[in-house]
Design an enzyme around this catalytic site. Structure first.
Site, PDB file in Angstrom:
ATOM      1  CG  ASP A  14      -1.820   1.213   1.229  1.00  0.00           C
ATOM      2  OD1 ASP A  14      -2.344   1.584   0.240  1.00  0.00           O
ATOM      3  OD2 ASP A  14      -1.900   1.749   2.271  1.00  0.00           O
ATOM      4  CB  SER A  15      -0.006   4.757  -0.790  1.00  0.00           C
ATOM      5  OG  SER A  15      -1.223   4.753   0.029  1.00  0.00           O
TER       6      SER A  15
ATOM      7  CE1 TYR B 231       2.790   5.947  -3.482  1.00  0.00           C
ATOM      8  CE2 TYR B 231       1.622   4.288  -4.589  1.00  0.00           C
ATOM      9  CZ  TYR B 231       2.977   4.723  -3.978  1.00  0.00           C
ATOM     10  OH  TYR B 231       3.791   3.995  -4.003  1.00  0.00           O
ATOM     11  N   GLY B 232      -2.945   9.330  -3.898  1.00  0.00           N
ATOM     12  CA  GLY B 232      -4.327   9.601  -4.420  1.00  0.00           C
ATOM     13  C   GLY B 232      -4.411  10.600  -5.361  1.00  0.00           C
TER      14      GLY B 232
ATOM     15  CB  CYS C  75      -2.967   0.753  -2.628  1.00  0.00           C
ATOM     16  SG  CYS C  75      -2.911   2.282  -3.073  1.00  0.00           S
TER      17      CYS C  75
ATOM     18  CB  THR D  19      -4.721   4.803  -5.468  1.00  0.00           C
ATOM     19  OG1 THR D  19      -5.729   5.579  -4.513  1.00  0.00           O
ATOM     20  CG2 THR D  19      -4.384   6.145  -6.392  1.00  0.00           C
TER      21      THR D  19
ATOM     22  CD  GLU E  28      -0.377   7.071   5.299  1.00  0.00           C
ATOM     23  OE1 GLU E  28       0.765   7.239   5.653  1.00  0.00           O
ATOM     24  OE2 GLU E  28      -1.030   6.123   5.387  1.00  0.00           O
TER      25      GLU E  28
ATOM     26  CB  CYS F 151      -9.709   4.509  -0.046  1.00  0.00           C
ATOM     27  SG  CYS F 151      -8.346   5.021   0.557  1.00  0.00           S
TER      28      CYS F 151
ATOM     29  CG  HIS G  75      -5.519   5.200   3.954  1.00  0.00           C
ATOM     30  ND1 HIS G  75      -4.902   4.271   2.886  1.00  0.00           N
ATOM     31  CD2 HIS G  75      -4.488   5.701   4.812  1.00  0.00           C
ATOM     32  CE1 HIS G  75      -3.491   4.690   2.866  1.00  0.00           C
ATOM     33  NE2 HIS G  75      -3.178   5.298   3.940  1.00  0.00           N
TER      34      HIS G  75
HETATM   35  N1  DGL Z   1      -5.008   3.096   0.585  1.00  0.00           N
HETATM   36  C1  DGL Z   1      -4.944   3.710  -0.918  1.00  0.00           C
HETATM   37  C2  DGL Z   1      -6.362   3.247  -1.486  1.00  0.00           C
HETATM   38  O1  DGL Z   1      -6.934   2.293  -1.208  1.00  0.00           O
HETATM   39  C3  DGL Z   1      -4.595   4.985  -0.396  1.00  0.00           C
HETATM   40  C4  DGL Z   1      -4.268   5.817  -1.450  1.00  0.00           C
HETATM   41  C5  DGL Z   1      -3.618   7.213  -1.008  1.00  0.00           C
HETATM   42  O2  DGL Z   1      -2.234   6.921  -0.829  1.00  0.00           O
HETATM   43  O3  DGL Z   1      -4.062   8.208  -1.334  1.00  0.00           O
HETATM   44  O4  DGL Z   1      -6.705   4.145  -2.435  1.00  0.00           O
END
Ligand code: DGL
Length: 276
Positions: A11-12, A43-44, A74, A76, A159, A193, A195
């Site tokens: 994941d990011s 990463y979004g 993730c 994204t 985060e 997502c 998160h």
């Molecule tokens: N957990 C990522 C997702 O499911 C987060 C994306 C991010 O880093 O913005 O999209």
């Protein structure tokens, strides 16, 4: 026989831990190697090319550390990089390596939940712009109308460990109101997502009780279990000592503190530098 290795979970940042937790619950026998690219999260809002390059680097790192199967935990990365990695990069590799994403498991069952045929998606800007949820859901359930809402502040709240603080309420309510004003008949919403499960209590407190909220964790874990049953040639490449190891591209102490909140147990991570 080729050496077996851990299942890679990428994941990011911390969000993929909500998926890893369900993997360990359902499939505790396997070894898992988690990689959070915390140094470059979120990463979004990043471009397609950037998300693809970052994801490819992380996947290659997990492969070079013995993983034969990597899950992009993730959305994204699944939306913007999975297809290119599967179609362009994996065929060039020598070994029997696989990369799977997290979008498919919810899209193939959402039709069992909605009665109004109106489904909402909360996701990052990148996932929303990719249209992956819209395209995937319409493949399985052409009658469903999908309405998306990008929530660019939700990942930073998680985060930065602000997800259960009062400041988070404003952003949670704002996006719920915005989604439901676009389509008031929505009766099912996907948390698109990894998160967002950390915000689930706040989301539920502002969401009408009649709306079903679908999180991905258990569905993705069940889907991995089915995949491993259907693909014994991949399953045999997954080592089984019941361990979980953690890597982060940022500070290990921060990661340990934050990740232990997600996982509900103490975490001892190793910091890594990705090769240039
Ligand atoms: N957990 C990522 C997702 O499911 C987060 C994306 C991010 O880093 O913005 O999209």
């Amino acid at each position: 026989m080729k050496t077996a290795g851990p299942i890679g979970v990428f994941d990011s940042g911390y969000g993929g831990l909500t998926i890893l937790k369900e993997f360990v619950q359902l499939l505790p026998q396997y070894d898992y190697l988690y990689l959070g690219d915390n140094a470059r999260a979120p990463y979004g809002n990043r471009s397609f090319e950037t998300v693809y390059e970052y994801t490819k680097e992380c996947v290659n790192f997990l492969f070079s550390n013995g993983c034969k199967l990597v899950i992009l935990a993730c959305n994204t990365a699944s939306a913007k990089a999975l297809r290119t990695i599967q179609q362009k990069d994996l065929p060039l590799m020598q070994e029997n390596l696989r990369v799977l994403g997290v979008i498919r498991p919810t899209t193939e069952i959402v039709g069992n939940y909605t009665k109004s045929q109106k489904v909402g998606i909360f996701a990052t800007t990148g996932t929303v712009l990719s249209q992956s949820y819209v395209v995937e859901i319409q493949k399985f359930f052409p009658a469903i109308e999908v309405t998306q809402e990008a929530c660019p502040m939700w990942v930073p709240l998680v985060e930065n460990n602000e997800f259960n603080k009062p400041g988070a309420d404003y952003f949670v309510k704002k996006h719920i109101d915005s989604l439901l004003s676009k389509q008031p008949d929505i009766d099912t919403i996907i948390l698109g997502c990894t998160h967002y499960p950390l915000l689930v209590d706040k989301i539920k407190s502002y969401l009408p009780k009649s709306i079903t909220l679908l999180a991905q964790g258990q569905l993705v874990a069940q889907s991995l279990s089915d995949y491993l049953t259907r693909h014994p040639e991949i399953e045999i490449q997954c080592s089984k000592n019941g361990t979980q190891k953690y890597l982060t591209t940022d500070d290990a102490e921060n990661f340990n503190k934050q990740a232990s909140i997600f996982i509900g147990a103490s975490v001892n991570s190793t910091p890594i530098n990705l090769p240039d």
